[in-house]
Design an enzyme around this catalytic site. Structure first.
Site, short mmCIF file in Angstrom:
data_model
loop_
_atom_site.label_atom_id
_atom_site.label_comp_id
_atom_site.label_asym_id
_atom_site.label_seq_id
_atom_site.Cartn_x
_atom_site.Cartn_y
_atom_site.Cartn_z
N ASP A 46 2.24 2.07 3.40
CA ASP A 46 3.26 1.18 3.99
C ASP A 46 4.67 1.68 3.72
O ASP A 46 5.58 1.42 4.50
CB ASP A 46 3.20 -0.22 3.35
CG ASP A 46 1.86 -0.86 3.40
OD1 ASP A 46 1.11 -0.58 4.34
OD2 ASP A 46 1.56 -1.67 2.48
N GLU A 90 -11.02 -7.25 -3.17
CA GLU A 90 -10.72 -8.26 -2.16
C GLU A 90 -11.90 -8.35 -1.19
O GLU A 90 -12.11 -7.46 -0.37
CB GLU A 90 -9.44 -7.86 -1.41
CG GLU A 90 -9.08 -8.86 -0.33
CD GLU A 90 -7.71 -8.58 0.25
OE1 GLU A 90 -6.81 -8.18 -0.50
OE2 GLU A 90 -7.55 -8.75 1.48
N ASP A 105 -4.78 -13.28 10.34
CA ASP A 105 -3.69 -13.19 9.35
C ASP A 105 -2.46 -13.99 9.75
O ASP A 105 -1.33 -13.47 9.75
CB ASP A 105 -3.29 -11.70 9.17
CG ASP A 105 -4.28 -10.94 8.30
OD1 ASP A 105 -4.99 -11.56 7.49
OD2 ASP A 105 -4.36 -9.70 8.44
N HIS A 145 0.87 -1.18 0.00
CA HIS A 145 0.00 0.00 0.00
C HIS A 145 0.91 1.23 0.00
O HIS A 145 2.01 1.20 0.58
CB HIS A 145 -0.81 0.14 1.29
CG HIS A 145 -1.70 -0.97 1.64
ND1 HIS A 145 -1.29 -2.14 2.21
CD2 HIS A 145 -3.06 -1.08 1.56
CE1 HIS A 145 -2.32 -2.92 2.45
NE2 HIS A 145 -3.41 -2.31 2.07
#
Lengths: 435, 435, 435, 435
Positions: free
Chosen positions: B102, B230, B307, B99
């Protein structure tokens, strides 16, 4: 008259102060709410299956109820019909709903099964002529018999598809002849127990074809009612194709069925799919798919379909808000797809369930109508989106502005949007003023 | 060279018998599986956010990691990029994903933020020229900054929509310039926290317009990659519009986007939506929507997005089966959208996570390929549906037969379909032979 | 006076017809309910953490609130204390609760941290002298700092155990000095992230020892309040040892702590553990463990701890029923362990949350008291168990009859028990008369 | 010999390369693992109920199976017993388990029901003399008959308590006479459907008394086996008192039963309670309560008890690790409390289920034994807790140090504990080396 409800008088509206458990405290059918009779808003229906066909079994135990019509074949079916209409009268119910398998026993062949259903259908017709109870919807049970264990329309065996067609044709025609306002398709076995043995694409094609056949036949016989799919995510199958409203919409759109089929939305099914009931209603309304409602509630701690009677006014008020904002349910209604608990074995329990449910719906309807009439709430929500009423914003939605235009504008004007309160607690308090 | 991974040598394939925790035991990139290099099947990517930007916080505690790039603005961003590419080299990773937020710190204005992103983008470009790691996909972070607290494209404030457009334009162009194979849209705030303050119809119109803008811009700049949505059902929002694959399909179909956008499917998001991962893959494949995969797993007892790295070969094998049957992922790949636990504070932990994940993918790929090569399983499933290959059955699906025809046939021939075993246990055992 | 709540007047009781969102419509502190002032029944408390320390972050985004005390160290802590007591006054709140970390910034050493806490504690003491707000409970934050990432009392490192002891000693003493009625232990990290690295037996021994140390110190300093454990099943940990009331009871019993510790029961934690709130209250009451309550609600569709303000009168009435039947909460109270949503960024939102919550509690208290006063419900439940009042039945419970005696009696008298209706719908309707 | 399994030969071990679906590929009963025969580790048992009594029904459909013993009263019970022992022989099963209601039809009175059970019990005794299959455990079905709809021991009607006593006495004695190693109590209706009609304290007292009666009778007749409670959180009840292992422990401890009763832990029940199976095993082991295991798995997406055969080696390996570290199951074993799916209607499906389950157990046992033999894993976990082996740390646990001592030491020595990696990914990879 049977003596099933012996000693119980017709249920009357007695007002909120009544302590009579066999009276309506809030449901007053002729009371006007937002200019319409309460009954015409709610259009409540009694479900034949839970009320007369279910025997109180669960996965760990069998029948707990003791009804005079059990184990008696067609004779039992006639007794059951008598008791059913006695109960409709006791409750002054304007509607009922049924599956073919609820009303008559399965025969040795499809032809015999269908004849059994038609024979009871004739009894219904006579009783409906002399009474006031009408048919909200009919449907075919395509899931209980072992022939349907791997699905009906989605069965790997085309003969099962054909058999299901034969059953649906019969019930659709009976529904039409009885003046039913809707025909419902619930695909309890249209899905899979394990993906390992399943071709999703093939099965979806089959299901779409089946629904097209139903629509075509409905048109052929002149059925003017709505055809409805009832979403449910799972149970009895591990996964059902009609998972929720959004999924059903995509399926219908894909197969050019979206203008011909709406949704029958059930509270408990919404919950099992990870949604609130009002969410499903709002989604359906936004897609023009809000057809009818299966009124019940799910236990909050149980992971299966508990089909309990609605009993929370705050929750049901949010549902009525969505329905009223959508202009009401039209040909749809509130079918009590709800059953008394398996420990509620007395005939009176059947009445308590429906009385309590109807009172909750009545209170909720009035609360939602008052919330709308007050207007404060709607204004607060409109104000939140007011920015999109500006000309520049409309140009964006109207497709007149590109990504690059927008990016340039932000950089040029050094736009730095400031967040505004979402006011959730204020809105919750506001709504609590009405429930 | 930084000294972040000091003393750690490049991770090599050493074979199943290796006890070296810093070696691949199964991932052997050049090994041919079903005629294609393992790396070309898996196309594994490292996620910049979890690996380099996440600080180990959770809702009840802050940062646990201690990284040399924290709290250092653009200088930190450069150190971070150095360490990232060192790690890509150590792991011999063919792909990464990021991203905008990030890779570079937010500036005082959108223009400054975008410049920061571009500056690091240039560093990436240089490093990518000298190394082998490519970009699987880029995306814009439209959820962390408080301006997006009520959504980006679906925000009640059109200025936020515009701001988001400005951000996406920048990252989409950077993705294109870096040769990225995909651009991903994840709508973590495109949904609602409470339905009470939300107009679903209005917000969906906004979202559709936004995606059209992105598609148009992608075409304008000549981006040949896939645009992917997504799906995720919730978190951070209570409800997200991109709930699951079926929901996304309906949305795209409604707004004429279904031929332009595919899905990036995440294991943990499928789980949170009440589905298995292989279910989401199978649905996407049946709709032509299978774009790419976010490889991870969710804790089975936690109700939020955990995650974690994939670690179950049996489960991942079922996923690979769906992918291989669909002809592979094409321009997609397996992005490790996975983070080491917040107690895994050592640099080596970052490597253990990815090594273990890659080994699981490698074993699963080989198992699925062997299952398909063996053929017994596919034959069993085909046999189940063989009935639909007959002429009469094809006529049904072809729309040549009416409901009445079918009903008549069942009654005339007295068709009484007999159920056949679904063979779930047999199929499960069969698959267990390969894992 | 700060200007944080500028322009907002003290919140008054204005009655059910008020449309003023900054007034109590039901909470009327001096109104007698069942012979006791409403305030003395509810004993409401404001939670320092959610109201003043939480910044609006979630796992996908940072701070959304903008408070004048952020990022200002001890000066900020003093501003925060000023605003807190201004809010207590505005709401006329009789109680508040805090963790050490909420009220003062962490220092470079434990000694400095504890001094910071004590300095703010002295400010509290002065404000409490001039105001009416008292301390319901204090507690130590043993979960946010990274030193506690693997637990406090259950940490594999005994130094962390010692550090936690140093923190608890300080807050326990401060709680005592401020006249707090309770001291709470919430073990957010006392559990595990993965069983793979965890010795459950060892960790439970550590936890029991820690609680013994706390109890001994409380006795030593003359603290007369209750020591409470707050059950929660998970989050932040995957599994927490204080899973629910029944689990906590077993733990306390095992380590001879069951007479010294009670439970602080939170609505949302009950929900996450798969229970209704009233279930946890009923279990605690049956075990003599009902100490205090953390009032909030959990979103029904979210799998994490949402800590929303209570807003359902029907649900909270069932809780008050359990509490009133147990003789009230004694030294406990209703702590609003609830936070406004991260989009509720205005100061007034903090007031709306508490006003709405208090009104719901007030309505629920009155409904439960009326239900009990009416008596119909209690009589119905007593009647269900009347059989156990017979002499033979008492002999069974009294241990005077063996299995063989009972078996012989059934065979001899040919006992064939007939089921009786559980009357769930009747009881639900009955309760709906009062809400 | 019946012809139920006609044409099927005894199931043999053929090794991992076998493609024969009616052979064991991993279960090799005499193979030594960690010095003990595989069969003696696993002690697998076949459950009479799922395998022979269940008819394939679910809440939306009836019987799908077609067995020669259905609807034939005692004659059917004898055929069923013949087929059962034929299947035990085919599978070479060392153990089986049953409820009274599985093996013989209910009579008109308790006396007749018990006689029916005893008559089949005699057939079992004869077959067990000539064969090798032994009884792992017996139990009474106290949940299927409508008399138990409101509980057995916890029923509001003491006559139901007595009736249940009469049933348990009979099965406990039969279990003893058949040499059963365990007697199991599963309280499927010991809980509530609604808290509204329930006195938890009263019901728990009843349940405790009942268990005391069972224990006393077991001692009186000289039964040397284990008495086991099987935890389950819900279903059929909304809430069951034996929620999970920790809850059962607290209950037993409260009523002085904790030294006399252990747990029979079921995989799917752990899942429904929000736990992993290995968690429940680890908790039970830490409390000395690990008695036996009900081997199965739950569907990950279904919210009810699916009772599928185990099929994940990685998951079951973690369970075996806990069992082996606890010294094995002793008198317990692995009862396959698992049923083939309702679409698995062929006799061979019953065999596939058990063969696949046993192969998974065999692989998992070997993997766990290898993990332990390797030692790396255990060492890593021991190292994590090494700090608690120091003298100072032991003094803390030994009660020699006060809260004030610890606080003083931290301040004096300026202790500032540094977190150490929890190494979850490293440990997961390590374990994946063995599965």
């Amino acid at each position: 008259m049977t003596d099933f409800f012996k000693g119980i008088s017709p249920i009357k509206f007695e007002g909120a102060d009544s302590t009579n458990p066999l009276a309506y405290r809030h449901y007053n059918k002729d009371e006007l709410v937002a200019g319409k009779r309460m009954e015409d808003h709610i259009r409540p229906a009694i479900a034949y299956w839970h009320t007369f066909a279910w025997e109180g079994g669960d996965p760990f135990g069998g029948r707990t109820f003791d009804r005079p019509w059990y184990d008696k074949g067609m004779e039992g079916a006639r007794i059951k019909a008598d008791v059913a209409f006695e109960m409709f009268d006791l409750l002054d119910a304007p509607f009922f709903c049924f599956h073919d398998a609820d009303i008559a026993p399965e025969g040795a062949t499809l032809a015999e099964s269908n004849r059994n259903v038609r024979e009871i259908g004739e009894i219904f017709a006579r009783k409906m002529q002399s009474g006031r109870t009408r048919l909200l919807w009919g449907t075919a049970n395509l899931f209980s018999n072992r022939r349907y264990m791997s699905g009906a329309a989605t069965n790997p065996d085309p003969d099962v598809f054909a058999y299901a067609a034969g059953q649906v044709k019969n019930v659709l025609e009976l529904t039409h002849e009885l003046g039913g306002d809707n025909y419902v398709l619930w695909g309890g076995r249209e899905g899979y127990e394990t993906l390992l043995n399943t071709k999703i694409g093939q099965e979806q094609d089959q299901m779409a074809r089946f629904i097209h056949l139903v629509i075509e036949h409905a048109e052929k016989i002149g059925f003017k009612g709505q055809v409805l799919i009832e979403p449910k995510p799972q149970e009895p199958s591990k996964h059902q194709y009609d998972y929720d409203v959004a999924t059903v919409y995509g399926f219908l759109k894909r197969y050019d069925l979206d203008t011909k089929v709406k949704c029958n939305i059930e509270v408990g099914h919404a919950f099992l799919a990870g949604h609130s009931f009002e969410h499903e209603l709002a989604v359906a309304a936004s897609l023009g798919m809000l057809g009818s409602v299966d009124a019940n509630r799910n236990d909050l701690q149980s992971g299966w379909d508990t089909d309990q009677f609605p009993n929370s006014v705050p929750e049901t008020t949010l549902a009525f808000y969505q329905i009223l904002k959508n202009g009401g349910l039209g040909k749809g209604g509130f079918n009590f797809d709800a059953k008394v608990r398996r420990q509620s074995i007395d005939p009176a329990d059947l009445l308590y369930g429906h009385i309590g449910g109807l009172d909750v719906l009545a209170r909720s309807l009035k609360a939602a109508a008052a919330l709308i009439a007050d207007g404060t709430y709607d204004k607060a929500v409109d104000a939140r989106y007011a920015g999109w009423q500006g000309a520049d914003a409309k140009a964006i939605l109207g497709g007149k502005v590109s990504l690059a235009d927008l990016a340039a504008r932000v950089e040029k004007d050094n736009i730095n949007p400031q967040p505004r309160s979402g006011q959730q607690e204020y809105l919750e308090n506001l709504i609590n003023r009405f429930v």
